[in-house]
Motif scaffolding. Structure first.
Motif, PDB file in Angstrom:
ATOM      1  N   ASP B 212       3.354  -4.554  10.655  1.00 47.10           N
ATOM      2  CA  ASP B 212       4.474  -4.514   9.709  1.00 47.10           C
ATOM      3  C   ASP B 212       5.275  -5.817   9.780  1.00 47.10           C
ATOM      4  OD1 ASP B 212       6.194  -2.194   8.184  1.00 47.10           O
ATOM      5  OD2 ASP B 212       7.514  -3.638   9.166  1.00 47.10           O
ATOM      6  N   ALA B 213       5.697  -6.170  11.005  1.00 44.34           N
ATOM      7  CA  ALA B 213       6.592  -7.319  11.171  1.00 44.34           C
ATOM      8  C   ALA B 213       5.909  -8.624  10.777  1.00 44.34           C
ATOM      9  CB  ALA B 213       7.073  -7.384  12.621  1.00 44.34           C
ATOM     10  N   SER B 214       4.624  -8.755  11.085  1.00 44.25           N
ATOM     11  CA  SER B 214       3.938 -10.030  10.812  1.00 44.25           C
ATOM     12  C   SER B 214       3.541 -10.147   9.343  1.00 44.25           C
ATOM     13  CB  SER B 214       2.704 -10.146  11.703  1.00 44.25           C
ATOM     14  OG  SER B 214       1.756  -9.158  11.347  1.00 44.25           O
ATOM     15  N   GLY B 215       3.789  -9.102   8.565  1.00 40.26           N
ATOM     16  CA  GLY B 215       3.508  -9.183   7.133  1.00 40.26           C
ATOM     17  C   GLY B 215       2.103  -8.767   6.743  1.00 40.26           C
ATOM     18  N   LEU B 216       1.268  -8.403   7.724  1.00 38.61           N
ATOM     19  CA  LEU B 216      -0.124  -8.037   7.409  1.00 38.61           C
ATOM     20  C   LEU B 216      -0.193  -6.836   6.479  1.00 38.61           C
ATOM     21  CD1 LEU B 216      -2.443  -8.201  10.551  1.00 38.61           C
ATOM     22  CD2 LEU B 216      -2.757  -9.287   8.321  1.00 38.61           C
ATOM     23  N   LEU B 217       0.714  -5.859   6.690  1.00 39.62           N
ATOM     24  CA  LEU B 217       0.661  -4.635   5.879  1.00 39.62           C
ATOM     25  C   LEU B 217       1.058  -4.896   4.436  1.00 39.62           C
ATOM     26  CD1 LEU B 217       2.122  -1.931   8.291  1.00 39.62           C
ATOM     27  CD2 LEU B 217      -0.245  -2.266   7.600  1.00 39.62           C
ATOM     28  N   ASP B 218       1.788  -6.004   4.218  1.00 43.83           N
ATOM     29  CA  ASP B 218       2.223  -6.318   2.858  1.00 43.83           C
ATOM     30  C   ASP B 218       1.257  -7.248   2.135  1.00 43.83           C
ATOM     31  OD1 ASP B 218       4.616  -4.798   2.699  1.00 43.83           O
ATOM     32  OD2 ASP B 218       5.548  -6.201   4.094  1.00 43.83           O
ATOM     33  N   GLU B 219       0.192  -7.659   2.830  1.00 42.94           N
ATOM     34  CA  GLU B 219      -0.782  -8.527   2.174  1.00 42.94           C
ATOM     35  C   GLU B 219      -1.317  -7.813   0.930  1.00 42.94           C
ATOM     36  OE1 GLU B 219      -4.575 -11.341   3.375  1.00 42.94           O
ATOM     37  OE2 GLU B 219      -3.913  -9.798   4.764  1.00 42.94           O
ATOM     38  N   LYS B 385      -1.084  -1.712   3.159  1.00 37.93           N
ATOM     39  CA  LYS B 385      -0.441  -0.467   3.582  1.00 37.93           C
ATOM     40  C   LYS B 385      -0.611   0.668   2.575  1.00 37.93           C
ATOM     41  CE  LYS B 385       4.029  -1.781   1.577  1.00 37.93           C
ATOM     42  NZ  LYS B 385       5.398  -2.219   1.842  1.00 37.93           N
ATOM     43  N   SER B 386      -1.322   0.421   1.457  1.00 39.03           N
ATOM     44  CA  SER B 386      -1.337   1.396   0.356  1.00 39.03           C
ATOM     45  C   SER B 386      -1.724   2.812   0.783  1.00 39.03           C
ATOM     46  CB  SER B 386      -2.288   0.944  -0.747  1.00 39.03           C
ATOM     47  OG  SER B 386      -1.726  -0.105  -1.492  1.00 39.03           O
ATOM     48  N   SER B 387      -2.626   2.950   1.760  1.00 38.59           N
ATOM     49  CA  SER B 387      -3.084   4.296   2.106  1.00 38.59           C
ATOM     50  C   SER B 387      -2.178   4.971   3.135  1.00 38.59           C
ATOM     51  CB  SER B 387      -4.526   4.256   2.609  1.00 38.59           C
ATOM     52  OG  SER B 387      -4.643   3.319   3.644  1.00 38.59           O
ATOM     53  N   PHE B 388      -1.193   4.223   3.658  1.00 34.41           N
ATOM     54  CA  PHE B 388      -0.239   4.846   4.583  1.00 34.41           C
ATOM     55  C   PHE B 388       0.858   5.574   3.796  1.00 34.41           C
ATOM     56  CE2 PHE B 388      -1.570   1.077   7.218  1.00 34.41           C
ATOM     57  CZ  PHE B 388      -2.270   1.798   8.161  1.00 34.41           C
ATOM     58  N   ILE B 389       1.579   6.476   4.479  1.00 31.88           N
ATOM     59  CA  ILE B 389       2.685   7.182   3.833  1.00 31.88           C
ATOM     60  C   ILE B 389       3.668   6.172   3.222  1.00 31.88           C
ATOM     61  CG2 ILE B 389       4.695   8.700   4.226  1.00 31.88           C
ATOM     62  CD1 ILE B 389       2.207  10.298   4.646  1.00 31.88           C
ATOM     63  N   HIS B 390       4.053   5.169   4.043  1.00 31.18           N
ATOM     64  CA  HIS B 390       5.084   4.222   3.577  1.00 31.18           C
ATOM     65  C   HIS B 390       4.533   3.217   2.581  1.00 31.18           C
ATOM     66  CE1 HIS B 390       3.780   0.733   6.110  1.00 31.18           C
ATOM     67  NE2 HIS B 390       3.182   1.704   6.734  1.00 31.18           N
ATOM     68  N   GLY B 391       3.211   3.226   2.374  1.00 30.11           N
ATOM     69  CA  GLY B 391       2.634   2.304   1.399  1.00 30.11           C
ATOM     70  C   GLY B 391       2.811   2.779  -0.029  1.00 30.11           C
TER      71      GLY B 391
END
Lengths: 186, 418
Positions: B212-219, B385-391
């Motif tokens: 999350d913090a490193s931005g990988l989930l927002d790629e 992150k799309s498949s996660f709850i917060h995605g």
């Protein structure tokens, strides 16, 4: 994505390969290939195999020229040694498949190769093929491949190259997974 | 019945979409074949917990507000969270309504259900990525004496016969169930294909914190290297436990679980495994090494080295020098095979030609080629992150924006025509 400002050249046209991947995903019938070889008995354990034509992209294709391969057994098996043994051809197939993969993956990852060499060792107990011990299989009990690679990349990146090449290798798959073989007599 | 937009599925994705549609005053209905969070309520095993920590459970308008932000929700907590979300968002959910057909009409779509027909201008497919457990064709060759189950039927080890279990597949599901079943006294052998290894905790922080913090989930799907591959990547070998335990092939070996390569075939009652196992382990060790290096570089560049523990590296995956290539399925040692070989969505009700040859909806970041049709809740739909709850939040906001513009365009066309 390929790195366009990187002058890496391993002689592999990665754009063409990636283009083919995309085109063939859209037209899966064109992706159906058939590879062929013919084989003719010469004398003793000596045979000569030929490859030229194959099928792919929906039509008959052929190599630039016909290629011939002599296979035989060495003199210690009381043969004339007119060529490599068939199992050595298997090692040759594996080595060239993996090495082509190393070059392609390196190109795709922007890694310039200086030299790549591999040594292959296939362990075999010949009591199997001689029918002398039913607990021993005919084929290799194991194959060891050792690569020496000089490239502008870290040791881990080079390991990853070789690992990825195994993952995408046809011959690695042919050897490591079972395949149904149908042999008919006409 | 007429409505502007039909959302199919009242899981977290469909509800997030509903919340964004409400915020934009777009009238809609959320059709749900069962009750809110149906799959979580009826199709998951008893011990399952989310792979993401509680602090990450956030949807548009609702964030986790409990007392254990670093814990992992068990199913009852998650169901409660999603139920609460449906209520606070005011989602117009129509439960016990099974969609039987979606067809194109002149003005949009006709959605037929067991509770009536809806005509609408836009449709959002939020029916989930995990409707049907995939079982490979090789299952047909398995001897009849062996029981076969999938994670969709599995609830707990007690339902399995006493005796050995072959678990096929070692992503999050297969790895979690292998350990649980082995602990129940049923010796487990696991067949391992391509897998993603990841530590639960790294340098004192949860791996999801790093992602999350490193931005990988927002790629985003537009910038990632190979989106085709990113979308079909197996889920990482993670488990959410109160102890924050690491789950990988080494932890399985330590428990006494036998590791085998990818199941390649079954012939005459003999299961055959790929000889490429060690390479798959090398690949995932190297890949994990690259991930941790990315985290370390990010930490240094962003000056957070002092807030976290020192960099660490994990032992390589331990594999036998010559892993066995065969397993006798006739000698009575294996009583059950659990196929943890993935899920696929069910679109048997979708009568519009938008599926690719593998049966997945073709889309561009959730925008389906059929105008006014949208897709939610798929792996890497728009972001990692799309498949996660917060995605679901960012995807729902952006797709609602697109949907809103589409409706305005339609209104403009109709106005011009009238």
């Amino acid at each position: 994505m390929t790195v366009t400002d990187n002058p890496v050249d391993n002689g592999v046209n990665v754009e063409a390969l990636l283009g083919a991947r995309e085109a063939l995903s859209e037209a899966p019938e064109a992706a159906q290939f058939q590879w062929r070889a013919t084989c003719k008995w010469m004398n003793g354990t000596h045979s000569q195999s030929t490859v030229e034509g194959f099928f792919g992209l929906g039509e008959e294709q052929s190599h630039r020229t016909e290629y011939n391969f002599d296979a035989d057994h060495p003199e210690i098996f009381a043969s004339e040694d007119n060529g490599a043994t068939p199992v050595e051809y298997v090692l040759v197939g594996l080595a060239s498949c993996l090495t082509a993969g190393v070059a392609s993956v390196a190109q795709n990852r922007g890694i310039q190769l200086s030299s790549v060499s591999a040594t292959l060792e296939g362990e075999m107990n010949v009591l199997g093929i001689l029918g002398a011990d039913s607990d021993v299989r005919n084929g290799f009990s194991g194959i060891k491949v050792s690569y020496n690679i000089d490239a502008d990349a870290s040791p881990d990146d080079i390991k990853a190259l070789v690992a990825q090449s195994q993952k995408r290798s046809a011959v690695f798959d042919v050897i490591s997974n079972p395949t149904n073989i149908t042999v008919e007599v006409n | 019945m007429k409505v502007t937009t039909v959302v199919i599925g009242a899981g977290h994705s469909g509800l997030a979409m509903s919340k964004c549609l409400i915020d934009r005053s777009i009238d809609h209905v959320v059709l749900e074949r069962g009750q809110v969070a149906n799959s979580w309520k009826t199709e998951r095993w008893d011990s399952l917990r989310l792979l993401t920590p509680n602090w990450q459970s956030r949807l548009p308008g609702l964030a986790y507000d409990g007392s254990d932000p670093d814990g992992f929700m068990a199913m009852p907590e998650l169901i409660n969270f999603i139920d609460r979300y449906a209520v606070t968002a005011g989602a117009p959910v129509q439960p016990e309504t099974t969609v039987t057909s979606v067809q194109r009409t002149d003005g949009g779509y006709r959605v037929e259900t067991n509770q009536g027909v809806w005509d609408c201008q836009a449709v959002v497919l939020a029916s989930g990525a995990c409707n049907i457990a995939s079982v490979p064709a090789v299952a047909e060759a398995v001897p009849a004496e062996i029981d076969m189950v999938t994670p969709a039927d599995y609830r707990n080890p007690d339902q399995l016969a006493e005796g050995g279990v072959l678990v096929v597949g070692a992503s999050a599901t297969g790895a979690q169930l292998a350990e649980e079943i082995h602990r129940s006294g049923r010796p487990v052998t696991i067949s391992v294909g391509e897998h993603v290894r990841m530590p639960r905790t790294y340098r004192g922080k949860d791996v999801q914190w790093w992602m999350d913090a490193s931005g990988l989930l927002d790629e985003t799907y537009l910038t990632v290297d190979d989106i085709v591959r990113a979308r079909r990547l197996p889920s990482p070998q993670l488990v959410g436990t109160p102890e924050h335990t690491m789950l990988d092939l080494n932890s399985m070996s330590d428990l006494g679980i036998k590791l085998m390569g990818r199941l390649a075939g079954v012939r005459d009652g003999q299961a055959q495994f790929s000889g490429g196992f060690r390479n798959l382990c090398a690949l995932s060790d190297l890949k994990m090494g690259r991930l941790l290096k990315t985290f370390d570089e990010w930490a240094t560049e962003n000056g957070v080295d002092s807030e976290v523990a020192n960099p660490e590296r994990f032992e390589p995956t331990a594999v036998e020098i010559e892993p066995p290539l065969g397993l006798d399925l006739n000698n009575g040692e294996i009583k059950t095979i659990l196929w943890a070989t993935g899920y696929r969505p069910d679109y048997s009700w979708l009568d519009i030609p938008v599926l690719d040859r593998k049966g997945h909806v073709k889309h561009d970041g959730g925008v389906v080629s059929s105008p006014g049709m949208y897709l939610m809740g798929m792996p890497f739909l728009r972001r990692r992150k799309s498949s996660f709850i917060h995605g679901a939040g960012d995807d729902a906001r952006e797709l609602t924006e697109h949907l809103g513009q589409y409706l305005e365009g339609q209104a403009g066309l109709h106005g011009a025509a009238g």
